[in-house]
Scaffold this motif. Sequence first.
Motif, PDB file in Angstrom:
ATOM      1  N   ALA A 191       0.814  -1.211   0.000  1.00 25.83           N
ATOM      2  CA  ALA A 191       0.000   0.000   0.000  1.00 25.83           C
ATOM      3  C   ALA A 191       0.851   1.267   0.000  1.00 25.83           C
ATOM      4  N   ALA A 192       2.029   1.204   0.615  1.00 23.98           N
ATOM      5  CA  ALA A 192       2.893   2.381   0.675  1.00 23.98           C
ATOM      6  C   ALA A 192       3.361   2.825  -0.700  1.00 23.98           C
ATOM      7  N   ASP A 193       3.282   1.938  -1.690  1.00 21.09           N
ATOM      8  CA  ASP A 193       3.733   2.265  -3.051  1.00 21.09           C
ATOM      9  C   ASP A 193       2.588   2.641  -3.978  1.00 21.09           C
ATOM     10  N   ASP A 194       1.390   2.799  -3.451  1.00 18.45           N
ATOM     11  CA  ASP A 194       0.239   3.085  -4.312  1.00 18.45           C
ATOM     12  C   ASP A 194       0.475   4.326  -5.178  1.00 18.45           C
ATOM     13  N   TYR A 195       1.024   5.382  -4.592  1.00 19.22           N
ATOM     14  CA  TYR A 195       1.204   6.620  -5.344  1.00 19.22           C
ATOM     15  C   TYR A 195       2.300   6.490  -6.404  1.00 19.22           C
ATOM     16  N   ALA A 262      12.232   8.152  12.211  1.00 24.36           N
ATOM     17  CA  ALA A 262      11.891   6.745  12.414  1.00 24.36           C
ATOM     18  C   ALA A 262      12.124   5.920  11.160  1.00 24.36           C
ATOM     19  N   ASP A 263      12.068   6.559   9.984  1.00 26.63           N
ATOM     20  CA  ASP A 263      12.281   5.846   8.729  1.00 26.63           C
ATOM     21  C   ASP A 263      13.746   5.835   8.301  1.00 26.63           C
ATOM     22  N   GLY A 264      14.623   6.397   9.117  1.00 30.77           N
ATOM     23  CA  GLY A 264      16.043   6.407   8.799  1.00 30.77           C
ATOM     24  C   GLY A 264      16.509   7.618   8.028  1.00 30.77           C
ATOM     25  N   TYR A 265      15.574   8.386   7.470  1.00 30.34           N
ATOM     26  CA  TYR A 265      15.950   9.595   6.747  1.00 30.34           C
ATOM     27  C   TYR A 265      16.295  10.721   7.732  1.00 30.34           C
ATOM     28  N   CYS A 266      16.933  11.763   7.221  1.00 29.22           N
ATOM     29  CA  CYS A 266      17.437  12.848   8.072  1.00 29.22           C
ATOM     30  C   CYS A 266      16.675  14.137   7.765  1.00 29.22           C
ATOM     31  N   PRO A 267      15.645  14.465   8.537  1.00 26.93           N
ATOM     32  CA  PRO A 267      14.855  15.672   8.264  1.00 26.93           C
ATOM     33  C   PRO A 267      15.725  16.924   8.350  1.00 26.93           C
ATOM     34  N   PRO A 268      15.764  17.751   7.320  1.00 26.56           N
ATOM     35  CA  PRO A 268      16.644  18.925   7.325  1.00 26.56           C
ATOM     36  C   PRO A 268      16.393  19.887   8.476  1.00 26.56           C
ATOM     37  N   THR A 269      15.128  20.042   8.863  1.00 27.71           N
ATOM     38  CA  THR A 269      14.813  21.031   9.892  1.00 27.71           C
ATOM     39  C   THR A 269      15.215  20.593  11.300  1.00 27.71           C
ATOM     40  N   GLU A 270      15.605  19.334  11.474  1.00 29.70           N
ATOM     41  CA  GLU A 270      15.946  18.836  12.806  1.00 29.70           C
ATOM     42  C   GLU A 270      17.450  18.705  13.032  1.00 29.70           C
ATOM     43  N   GLN A 271      18.258  19.150  12.070  1.00 35.14           N
ATOM     44  CA  GLN A 271      19.695  18.981  12.176  1.00 35.14           C
ATOM     45  C   GLN A 271      20.354  20.146  12.916  1.00 35.14           C
ATOM     46  N   HIS A 272      21.594  19.926  13.330  1.00 35.15           N
ATOM     47  CA  HIS A 272      22.415  20.995  13.906  1.00 35.15           C
ATOM     48  C   HIS A 272      22.516  22.129  12.885  1.00 35.15           C
ATOM     49  N   PRO A 273      22.532  23.388  13.337  1.00 35.88           N
ATOM     50  CA  PRO A 273      22.558  24.512  12.391  1.00 35.88           C
ATOM     51  C   PRO A 273      23.728  24.481  11.403  1.00 35.88           C
ATOM     52  N   ARG A 274      24.791  23.787  11.738  1.00 36.23           N
ATOM     53  CA  ARG A 274      25.955  23.752  10.847  1.00 36.23           C
ATOM     54  C   ARG A 274      25.947  22.561   9.889  1.00 36.23           C
ATOM     55  N   VAL A 275      24.891  21.752   9.950  1.00 41.24           N
ATOM     56  CA  VAL A 275      24.759  20.604   9.055  1.00 41.24           C
ATOM     57  C   VAL A 275      23.529  20.802   8.169  1.00 41.24           C
ATOM     58  N   ILE A 276      23.737  20.732   6.868  1.00 41.55           N
ATOM     59  CA  ILE A 276      22.659  20.941   5.903  1.00 41.55           C
ATOM     60  C   ILE A 276      22.477  19.649   5.104  1.00 41.55           C
ATOM     61  N   VAL A 277      21.317  19.046   5.214  1.00 46.86           N
ATOM     62  CA  VAL A 277      21.022  17.793   4.504  1.00 46.86           C
ATOM     63  C   VAL A 277      20.427  18.117   3.140  1.00 46.86           C
ATOM     64  N   GLY A 279      19.408  16.466  -1.064  1.00 50.97           N
ATOM     65  CA  GLY A 279      19.192  15.317  -1.936  1.00 50.97           C
ATOM     66  C   GLY A 279      18.281  14.261  -1.355  1.00 50.97           C
ATOM     67  N   ASP A 280      18.481  13.012  -1.773  1.00 58.27           N
ATOM     68  CA  ASP A 280      17.591  11.913  -1.409  1.00 58.27           C
ATOM     69  C   ASP A 280      17.601  11.579   0.067  1.00 58.27           C
ATOM     70  N   LEU A 281      18.614  12.012   0.796  1.00 59.36           N
ATOM     71  CA  LEU A 281      18.694  11.715   2.220  1.00 59.36           C
ATOM     72  C   LEU A 281      17.601  12.420   3.012  1.00 59.36           C
ATOM     73  N   ARG A 285       9.945  10.676  -0.487  1.00 60.95           N
ATOM     74  CA  ARG A 285       8.873  11.107  -1.382  1.00 60.95           C
ATOM     75  C   ARG A 285       9.343  12.010  -2.523  1.00 60.95           C
ATOM     76  N   PHE A 286      10.489  12.651  -2.380  1.00 66.01           N
ATOM     77  CA  PHE A 286      10.916  13.621  -3.391  1.00 66.01           C
ATOM     78  C   PHE A 286      12.270  13.244  -3.983  1.00 66.01           C
ATOM     79  N   GLN A 287      12.433  11.975  -4.294  1.00 69.02           N
ATOM     80  CA  GLN A 287      13.707  11.503  -4.830  1.00 69.02           C
ATOM     81  C   GLN A 287      13.686  11.599  -6.351  1.00 69.02           C
ATOM     82  N   ARG A 288      14.163  12.715  -6.830  1.00 66.54           N
ATOM     83  CA  ARG A 288      14.255  13.008  -8.255  1.00 66.54           C
ATOM     84  C   ARG A 288      15.604  13.673  -8.518  1.00 66.54           C
ATOM     85  N   ILE A 289      16.119  13.507  -9.714  1.00 63.36           N
ATOM     86  CA  ILE A 289      17.392  14.128 -10.054  1.00 63.36           C
ATOM     87  C   ILE A 289      17.289  15.644  -9.957  1.00 63.36           C
ATOM     88  N   MET A 290      16.217  16.199 -10.480  1.00 64.55           N
ATOM     89  CA  MET A 290      16.080  17.651 -10.469  1.00 64.55           C
ATOM     90  C   MET A 290      15.954  18.209  -9.060  1.00 64.55           C
TER      91      MET A 290
END
Length: 314
Positions: A191-195, A262-277, A279-281, A285-290
């Motif tokens: 079901a998680a892949d329906d979209y 919880a899914d292993g990804y690294c939410p950008p807004t929750e990181q230390h101010p000196r670390v910027i996440v 791309g796909d990490l 949901r938004f894994q595209r080259i562009m």
Amino acid sequence: MADTPPPSRAGSPAAHDTDLIIVGGGPAGCAAARMAAGVGMRSILAEPDRLCRNLHRIPALNNVLGGHTSGPELAGTIAAELKDTRLCRLELGRYVTELRTDEDRVTVTLDTGVRLTAPYAVVATGTAPLQPRDAAWITAPGGLTLPPLWQAGAAGAEGRTLLVLGGDRTIGTFLRAHPATGTRLLVAYPAADDYKVEEIREDPRVTLLPVGHLTLEPGEGAAVSAEVVGRGGERQAVVADAAYLSIGNAPTAPPGDLVRGADGYCPPTEQHPRVIVAGDLRSARFQRIMTALGSGSEAALRAYYATRRPPAEG
């Protein structure tokens, strides 16, 4: 802007090895390095493989600017531009074993033991392919590994029925790359892949199998059979000439001071101010080259503007 370093700034720690450390050499990391150089920032980019290695697995492109029609073609262009970028130092073949943050710097340790410091770091390590054992909705013999769908060439797939586990977008890429192939794809997906399967739903070569659970049994040679339990509990047996994976990827963040969801990804807004996440990490949901190219460029600009904030008074 020219590829030249900026003038020194008062209060900038002389002990830093560079202005920006970039972890990961995919489209996001390369875009970050190119943008950083464009605004005069020095960078060091660490990548354990070749630049844009995953692009070499994409035989057909239809959603990037610049007229590129294949992943290898785009990867070659990106790598050539980055290797000509004088302000970027490439550390290819190097793993990052630890990333640590401090009040005024980020410290990255390479697998050689070398430690690098910078005021900011962009982390764009992306993802790695999953296997059946990683998917709760699949039961398979222990130790079974299957190839990803991008490895199924048109010649080897012609006239065959392939069971594809998962509805990830590599299926659409395969179909676009081989528009005339007579391959039949049985796509079993949770079901998680329906979209994800909407773009292939109307292709006559595809049979969609929405499943609650699937039990895989290898046959002779590459042949496989599977018992598919539908979302409503109905059961059916499926037989195919071979099975391939399209169940997605798992994030591959380096150890250290990164906040993981919880899914292993690294939410950008929750990181230390000196670390910027970038791309796909960031998200599945938004894994595209562009989007990777854009987020990498934006990450470098965030670091650039952050270093130019006036010091706090008092």
